[in-house]
Write an enzyme that holds these catalytic residues in place. Structure first.
Site, PDB file in Angstrom:
ATOM      1  N   LYS A  56       0.922  -1.253  -0.040  1.00  0.00           N
ATOM      2  CA  LYS A  56      -0.159   0.056  -0.097  1.00  0.00           C
ATOM      3  C   LYS A  56       0.907   1.155  -0.167  1.00  0.00           C
ATOM      4  CE  LYS A  56      -3.175  -3.105   0.182  1.00  0.00           C
ATOM      5  NZ  LYS A  56      -2.608  -4.276  -0.017  1.00  0.00           N
ATOM      6  N   GLY A 186      -1.087 -14.385 -13.205  1.00  0.00           N
ATOM      7  CA  GLY A 186      -2.215 -14.189 -12.133  1.00  0.00           C
ATOM      8  C   GLY A 186      -2.758 -12.830 -12.190  1.00  0.00           C
ATOM      9  N   HIS A 450     -21.564  17.126   3.683  1.00  0.00           N
ATOM     10  CA  HIS A 450     -21.519  17.418   2.217  1.00  0.00           C
ATOM     11  C   HIS A 450     -20.353  18.233   2.184  1.00  0.00           C
ATOM     12  CE1 HIS A 450     -22.593  18.472  -1.949  1.00  0.00           C
ATOM     13  NE2 HIS A 450     -22.626  19.687  -1.521  1.00  0.00           N
TER      14      HIS A 450
END
Length: 474
Positions: A56, A186, A450
């Protein structure tokens, strides 16, 4: 006993210091139990040292470079220079800080730390072989044991990692000079995460996958934005092919693949990354000596209290089976420690979230629509696209959606699938909703800040009830 062997005793022996083991050890010590934690490698296990955290860190670093390079529509024009050796130094610093923190936390909680490899002698004794010449071994008598030995990358026969051109995921995370061309075998979550990292470093990446799509197990509309972004990054995919042979060349490696009809294809690359999954580490522990049953794949079977078939021996994390997730391991470790301490603990597997740190991210929890139908529910679906999210548009990342799966009658939330920016963070609200038995109305009526990405979860709940404001109702 060998001559000179020392025997000590402990109430709880924890074998493996990954996110299952060290958490179990700390919780056991917090409950007043004399606890010994043994690890043969590094504190924090694969997750902190060679997996979750370093991957990460590199994903974040390469995202910064990629975003800067591709922000012209925002009026930002940049051509960043990437020094991968410095990137690796930064990544290693992150890892060192976290692993050092784990060691300090264990000591601060009174956990006895021991370096070495543990092997069962019987169901109450383990032998610890210390690394290094002349270090010898010692025996530990235990009242309870927690096995947390983790997992390792699966090696494809003929493509073993000891060959220099062939990388495991661990090798890929330690590269200071990226190759010009990389072949990835893969297209699961590890293959896709690392393919994206190297593509953003400017590497020519080719992926071969024996199945017909990326990340099997996820719904097509969930993986579609990830595949689209990978295509934009120039990653080439070849599905329906399995690696069958390879040959080292002066410049790297030539890999042969074969499809189900027997047709062969060849690919040349500088390096080859094999990322076809992980398998449990259990055989070195000699579980049979303690009477612990292991299935044909090496997993140790456990009940809802993390207990094996031997009453005083527990298993947590990857070695105890799917899902192989660090946070699942930690939860199992806590449960095992609390059960040993006499607490009424048990596992609830219903709401364990999973995340893939691709571009964009994928996160899921609970049931899909198909799984809900199979379980006998009449599912009710709500969905909200990030292209309708003001916050997503303002970040330049508007691919994907939030989908909630609920049962029809009362609206109890059964599952969620998110693909898009910060999906790994957003899934926590959905997991909490399932854990608490929340309904669509509960989520929809909760005021969300928001402008935020989290509003998409609220809007998806409203959409399921035909009350969405910022997207068309289904």
């Amino acid at each position: 006993m060998v001559v000179g062997d020392v025997t000590t005793g402990t109430e709880v022996l924890v074998i493996g210091a990954g996110p299952g083991g060290y958490v179990a050890a700390i919780r056991a010590a917090q409950n007043g139990l004399d606890t010994t934690l043994v690890d043969r490698d590094g504190y924090g296990g694969t997750c902190l040292n060679y997996g979750c955290i370093p991957s990460k860190a590199l994903i974040s670093a390469t995202d910064v470079a990629h975003d800067a390079r591709n922000a012209t529509e925002m009026g930002v024009h940049a051509d960043p220079v990437i020094h991968t050796d410095e990137m690796q130094e930064w990544k290693d610093g992150v890892v060192d800080q976290l692993t050092g923190g784990v060691e300090k936390l264990c000591k601060a909680n009174g956990v006895n730390l021991m370096q070495g490899e543990a092997t069962f002698v019987d169901d109450s004794t383990a032998r610890i072989a210390h690394g290094g010449e002349g270090q010898g071994s010692e025996s530990i008598d235990f009242e309870h044991a927690i096995v947390a030995t983790g997992s390792r990358p699966i090696q494809v026969p003929g493509f073993e990692f000891e060959h220099d051109p062939i990388w495991s995921s661990r090798d890929a995370l330690e590269v200071e000079e990226p190759p010009e061309k990389l072949l990835v075998v893969g297209a699961g979550y590890i293959g896709m995460e690392l393919s994206t990292v190297f593509a953003k470093l400017g590497v020519d990446v080719t992926v071969v996958e024996m199945l017909d799509g990326i990340m099997p197990g996820y719904e097509d509309d969930v993986t579609r934005p990830v595949k689209k972004r990978a295509d934009e990054l120039g990653i080439e995919f070849n599905f329906g092919e399995a690696a069958s042979d390879w040959e080292e060349t002066e410049g790297g490696v030539v890999v042969t693949t074969e499809d189900e009809d027997g047709a062969e294809y060849t690919y040349d690359a500088d390096k080859m990354l094999v990322a076809v999954g992980r398998q449990p580490i259990s055989e070195s522990l000699d579980p049979e000596a303690a009477g612990v049953e292991v299935d044909e794949n090496g997993f140790i079977q456990t009940d809802d209290q993390a207990r094996t078939n031997v009453d005083n021996i527990y298993a947590v994390g990857d070695v105890a089976g799917e899902p192989m997730l660090a946070h699942k391991a930690s939860k199992e470790g806590i449960v095992a420690a609390e059960v040993i301490a006499g607490e009424p603990a048990a596992l609830d597997q219903q709401a364990i979230p999973a995340a893939v740190f691709t571009d964009p991210e994928i996160a899921t929890v609970g049931m899909t629509e198909a799984e809900a139908e199979e379980a006998g529910f009449e599912p009710k679906i709500g969905q909200f696209p990030f292209r309708a999210s003001g916050r997503a548009l303002s970040t330049g990342e508007s691919e994907g959606f939030v989908r909630l799966v609920a049962e029809q009658e009362a609206g109890f939330i059964l599952g969620a699938q998110i693909v898009g920016p910060e999906a790994s963070e957003l899934i926590a609200e959905c997991a909490l909703a399932i854990e608490m038995g929340a309904t669509l109305e509960d989520v929809a009526s909760t005021v969300h800040t928001h402008p935020t990405l989290a509003e998409a979860v609220m809007e998806a709940a409203e959409n399921a009830n035909d009350e969405a404001i910022h997207t068309l109702n289904r």
